[in-house]
Design an enzyme around this catalytic site. Sequence first.
Site, PDB file in Angstrom:
ATOM      1  N   HIS A  17     -12.050  43.631 -29.732  1.00  0.00           N
ATOM      2  CA  HIS A  17     -11.880  43.093 -28.600  1.00  0.00           C
ATOM      3  C   HIS A  17     -10.849  43.788 -27.764  1.00  0.00           C
ATOM      4  CE1 HIS A  17      -7.821  42.222 -30.404  1.00  0.00           C
ATOM      5  NE2 HIS A  17      -8.492  41.511 -31.550  1.00  0.00           N
ATOM      6  N   HIS A  20      -8.244  46.274 -29.427  1.00  0.00           N
ATOM      7  CA  HIS A  20      -8.753  47.413 -29.805  1.00  0.00           C
ATOM      8  C   HIS A  20      -8.745  48.543 -28.889  1.00  0.00           C
ATOM      9  CE1 HIS A  20     -10.086  44.335 -32.769  1.00  0.00           C
ATOM     10  NE2 HIS A  20      -9.165  44.782 -33.505  1.00  0.00           N
ATOM     11  N   CYS A 125      -0.511  38.914 -48.405  1.00  0.00           N
ATOM     12  CA  CYS A 125      -1.501  38.672 -47.275  1.00  0.00           C
ATOM     13  C   CYS A 125      -2.569  39.509 -47.617  1.00  0.00           C
ATOM     14  CB  CYS A 125      -0.964  38.812 -45.845  1.00  0.00           C
ATOM     15  SG  CYS A 125      -1.757  38.334 -44.659  1.00  0.00           S
ATOM     16  N   CYS A 128      -3.380  41.183 -43.904  1.00  0.00           N
ATOM     17  CA  CYS A 128      -2.611  42.309 -43.646  1.00  0.00           C
ATOM     18  C   CYS A 128      -2.731  43.609 -44.753  1.00  0.00           C
ATOM     19  CB  CYS A 128      -1.001  42.204 -43.803  1.00  0.00           C
ATOM     20  SG  CYS A 128      -0.316  41.223 -42.461  1.00  0.00           S
ATOM     21  N   CYS A 143       2.293  34.085 -43.848  1.00  0.00           N
ATOM     22  CA  CYS A 143       2.407  35.344 -43.176  1.00  0.00           C
ATOM     23  C   CYS A 143       2.932  35.185 -41.551  1.00  0.00           C
ATOM     24  CB  CYS A 143       0.981  36.061 -43.197  1.00  0.00           C
ATOM     25  SG  CYS A 143       0.771  37.615 -42.043  1.00  0.00           S
ATOM     26  N   HIS A 146      -0.216  36.554 -39.481  1.00  0.00           N
ATOM     27  CA  HIS A 146      -1.599  35.888 -39.684  1.00  0.00           C
ATOM     28  C   HIS A 146      -1.511  34.406 -39.541  1.00  0.00           C
ATOM     29  CE1 HIS A 146      -3.040  40.088 -40.416  1.00  0.00           C
ATOM     30  NE2 HIS A 146      -3.847  39.630 -39.646  1.00  0.00           N
ATOM     31  N   LYS A 294      -0.483  36.939 -29.078  1.00  0.00           N
ATOM     32  CA  LYS A 294      -1.126  38.369 -29.498  1.00  0.00           C
ATOM     33  C   LYS A 294      -2.623  37.813 -29.259  1.00  0.00           C
ATOM     34  CE  LYS A 294      -2.180  41.726 -32.833  1.00  0.00           C
ATOM     35  NZ  LYS A 294      -2.277  42.142 -34.186  1.00  0.00           N
ATOM     36  N   LYS A 297      -8.480  38.339 -33.361  1.00  0.00           N
ATOM     37  CA  LYS A 297      -9.586  37.652 -33.859  1.00  0.00           C
ATOM     38  C   LYS A 297      -9.105  36.374 -34.606  1.00  0.00           C
ATOM     39  CE  LYS A 297     -13.392  38.002 -37.004  1.00  0.00           C
ATOM     40  NZ  LYS A 297     -13.074  37.608 -38.479  1.00  0.00           N
TER      41      LYS A 297
END
Length: 498
Positions: A17, A20, A125, A128, A143, A146, A294, A297
């Site tokens: 996305h 990146h 996690c 991560c 986490c 996430h 943020k 995904k």
Amino acid sequence: MSYYVTTPIYYVNGEPHLGHAYSTIAADILARHMRQRGEDVFFLTGTDEHGEPVTQEAEREGVTPRELGDRYAPRFRQLAAKVEASNDFFIRTTDDGHMKRVQEIVQRVYDNGHVYEGVYEGWYCPRCADFKTESELVDGNRCPIHKIELTREKQDNWFFRLSTFQQPLERLFAERPDFVTPESRRNEALAFIRQGLQDVSLSRPTLKWGVPVPWDTEQVIYVWFDALLNYVTALGYARDGEDLTERYWPAFHILAKDILKFHAVYWPAFLMAAGIDPPKRMFIHGYLLMEGHKMSKSLGNVLDPDEVIAKYGADALRYYCFREVSFGQDGQISPAGFEARYEAELANEYGNLANRILSMVGRYRDGTVPEAEAEIELAADFEGAPERVPQLLDGAELTQALEEIWRLVRRLNQYVEETRPWDLAKDPAEAERLDRVLYGLAEGLRVTTLLLHAYMPESTSRLLEAIGEPGRELSRFGSRDGGQRIESLPPLFPKIDA
Ligand code: MSP
């Protein structure tokens, strides 16, 4: 001089996305700019294909991790091309060349006495691929990144003696104040080091998907060491029959704050343990946010770069990202924000300026830039710009450098309004003044466009061709005498229908 710049290598557990693309574009702007300065540049990006983040997604989809990698690695490679990244190599951690070198270096760390066998227990996690301390957990045992619930895990595995690198790391940070920038990130990393370092897992016993530990092939190397090593391994096999390590290492790393600890703490320590120089520098950027979160995904709030590029073009996307959000900080982006900047800055301030200058030289001077001297009030404002921009980009200050360049764009617009060449053209007595004004505008446009080239390679190339500029090296205002032929050009940034 050589300049080696890298992006993080991205997990192949989903579609790429805009987040990146952001890091890749940042590194590309630096790579292109350094090439314009005549540096010997190597620019690396790629994909991280081992470890839990990939295995878990593969399981969820009922495919093998390799299949997932083979599906998504090409998508990341295509994304790099679509955003006009000029990377010299694209690494996949499943490459034989990478895996072989990871084993060699990890073996060296073992031989140097920095590895032992032990037991670890903590909150883990899998997204991560990292253990979390009690103080990092949010909402009970979730986490912080996430927001998924974590389980306690106990592992028998090989450990890297990170704890013994506390002093060497503190020394490294003291000797090289710009090792990690911006300063707030440096302080964060340093605080982490000073609070006392614990040894970290070097291997995973339960996972089969990864690089086997050379002295214990029942285990695979912990994905973070496998991944970090890409920055070094790539130089060993990117060019057939050539080892580029001497030529390019150490690197300038670009990454976001989510992976600061791995890059600023684990990585230099691990390199020292292997007897390799630490990286040259790293710049830690913030997050692109959508509606306050943020873009990621797992949160599902992603902007598809394909759509953005189809609508605005890759250059506009590159420009917008570094103009709208101050590089180093978090910042909101939105389709409405895109549209506003595109219209006001790219189409009007820059695109119209270019077309106006081209057409005035066409109309009033038959398409040849007059050989004249620029007026001092314009020349003075260009003084120093070709030095200030490189200085800022030495420190990866992408937004500040762009601001400096945009000041020149605005100055040129203002100069058109001040001098009103269309009035001068009506009065034969002003012919000489008009020569000086038109020369100044064409010269200013040339210098500014060369500075902008790293940010917007495609449209600036079209413009540079139209104004008869053959090279791409940065140039001082007044260093070209005029006399070049100028062609007309369709609008660089045409208006888009909403
Ligand atoms: N595979 C690891 C990195 C290993 S590097 C040796 C990883 N991969 S990732 O796919 O999760 O990519 C994380 C990186 O992608 C971030 O550090 C950042 O460079 C980029 N970004 C992902 N989402 C982003 C935003 N929303 N905003 C800005 N950058 C983002 O971590």
